[in-house]
Design an enzyme around this catalytic site. Structure first.
Site, mmCIF file in Angstrom:
data_model
loop_
_atom_site.group_PDB
_atom_site.id
_atom_site.type_symbol
_atom_site.label_atom_id
_atom_site.label_comp_id
_atom_site.label_asym_id
_atom_site.label_seq_id
_atom_site.Cartn_x
_atom_site.Cartn_y
_atom_site.Cartn_z
ATOM 1 N N HIS A 250 -2.026 -5.509 1.500
ATOM 2 C CA HIS A 250 -3.306 -6.191 1.274
ATOM 3 C C HIS A 250 -2.974 -7.581 0.759
ATOM 4 C CE1 HIS A 250 -7.319 -7.064 -0.455
ATOM 5 N NE2 HIS A 250 -6.607 -7.626 -1.419
ATOM 6 N N ARG B 170 3.082 -6.139 8.974
ATOM 7 C CA ARG B 170 2.320 -5.059 9.611
ATOM 8 C C ARG B 170 2.929 -4.640 10.947
ATOM 9 N NH1 ARG B 170 -3.384 -7.490 7.549
ATOM 10 N NH2 ARG B 170 -3.556 -6.235 5.653
ATOM 11 N N PHE C 66 -15.760 2.642 6.852
ATOM 12 C CA PHE C 66 -14.378 2.997 6.510
ATOM 13 C C PHE C 66 -14.123 3.110 5.004
ATOM 14 C CE2 PHE C 66 -14.437 -1.665 7.005
ATOM 15 C CZ PHE C 66 -13.913 -2.068 5.782
ATOM 16 N N ARG D 239 -0.955 -14.357 4.275
ATOM 17 C CA ARG D 239 -1.694 -13.717 5.365
ATOM 18 C C ARG D 239 -0.931 -13.836 6.694
ATOM 19 N NH1 ARG D 239 -6.082 -11.491 3.781
ATOM 20 N NH2 ARG D 239 -7.076 -11.363 5.820
ATOM 21 N N ASN E 154 -2.009 0.186 6.901
ATOM 22 C CA ASN E 154 -1.496 -1.092 7.411
ATOM 23 C C ASN E 154 -0.597 -1.839 6.432
ATOM 24 O OD1 ASN E 154 -3.410 -2.151 5.672
ATOM 25 N ND2 ASN E 154 -4.591 -3.196 7.251
ATOM 26 N N LYS F 153 0.817 -1.214 0.000
ATOM 27 C CA LYS F 153 0.000 0.000 0.000
ATOM 28 C C LYS F 153 0.858 1.275 0.000
ATOM 29 C CE LYS F 153 -3.944 -2.228 2.248
ATOM 30 N NZ LYS F 153 -4.869 -2.181 3.399
ATOM 31 N N THR G 298 -4.662 -7.405 10.781
ATOM 32 C CA THR G 298 -5.047 -6.147 10.138
ATOM 33 C C THR G 298 -4.628 -4.948 10.983
ATOM 34 O OG1 THR G 298 -6.914 -7.259 9.090
ATOM 35 C CG2 THR G 298 -7.001 -4.864 9.179
#
Length: 139
Positions: A117, A104, A59, A87, A114, A11, A93
């Site tokens: 994705h 993260r 959000f 993951r 964060n 991100k 998250t």
């Protein structure tokens, strides 16, 4: 064990921190192969469409705004149980709840910013990969 593909997005917050290489290294150390990659700056319509599943969540507007604030790095990862493995590498998250050593925990600032994705299941992975990559762009 199944060889799977999953979509990963680094991100804007993590791209701005110049940690793409460190994140790629974690994918590779976990046995995930990067079989497609591109950097782009998502338009508002692209972000709205990609995250449409969240459009009724409070959000959503902030997510779209965040994902369009700067460039992202998008990649397809392949490997044994790639979806779950990615993951696990990403972490929770909320970075405050993420295990030490996860992406993260190490690079994210907040639940909104964060860092990464990742697809949450096989069907989602197929849809998300097709959203960003044509078949001939995946090696």
């Amino acid at each position: 064990m199944a060889i799977e593909r999953t979509l990963s997005i680094i991100k804007p917050d993590a791209v701005a921190k110049n940690v793409i290489g460190q994140i790629y290294s974690r994918f590779e150390k976990a046995g995930l192969k990067i079989i497609a990659a591109k950097m782009c700056h998502l338009s508002k319509p692209q972000a709205e469409k990609f995250y449409a599943v969240h459009k009724d969540r409070p959000f959503y507007p902030d997510l779209v705004k965040f994902m369009t604030q700067g460039p992202v790095m998008i990649q397809v990862l392949e490997g044994e149980n790639a979806i779950v493995k990615n993951r696990e590498i990403m972490g929770a998250t909320n970075p405050k709840e993420a295990l030490p050593g996860t992406i993260r925990a190490d690079f994210a600032d907040s639940i909104d910013a964060n860092a990464v994705h990742g697809s949450d299941g096989p069907e989602t992975a197929k849809e998300e990969i097709a959203f960003f990559f044509k078949p001939d762009e995946i090696f």
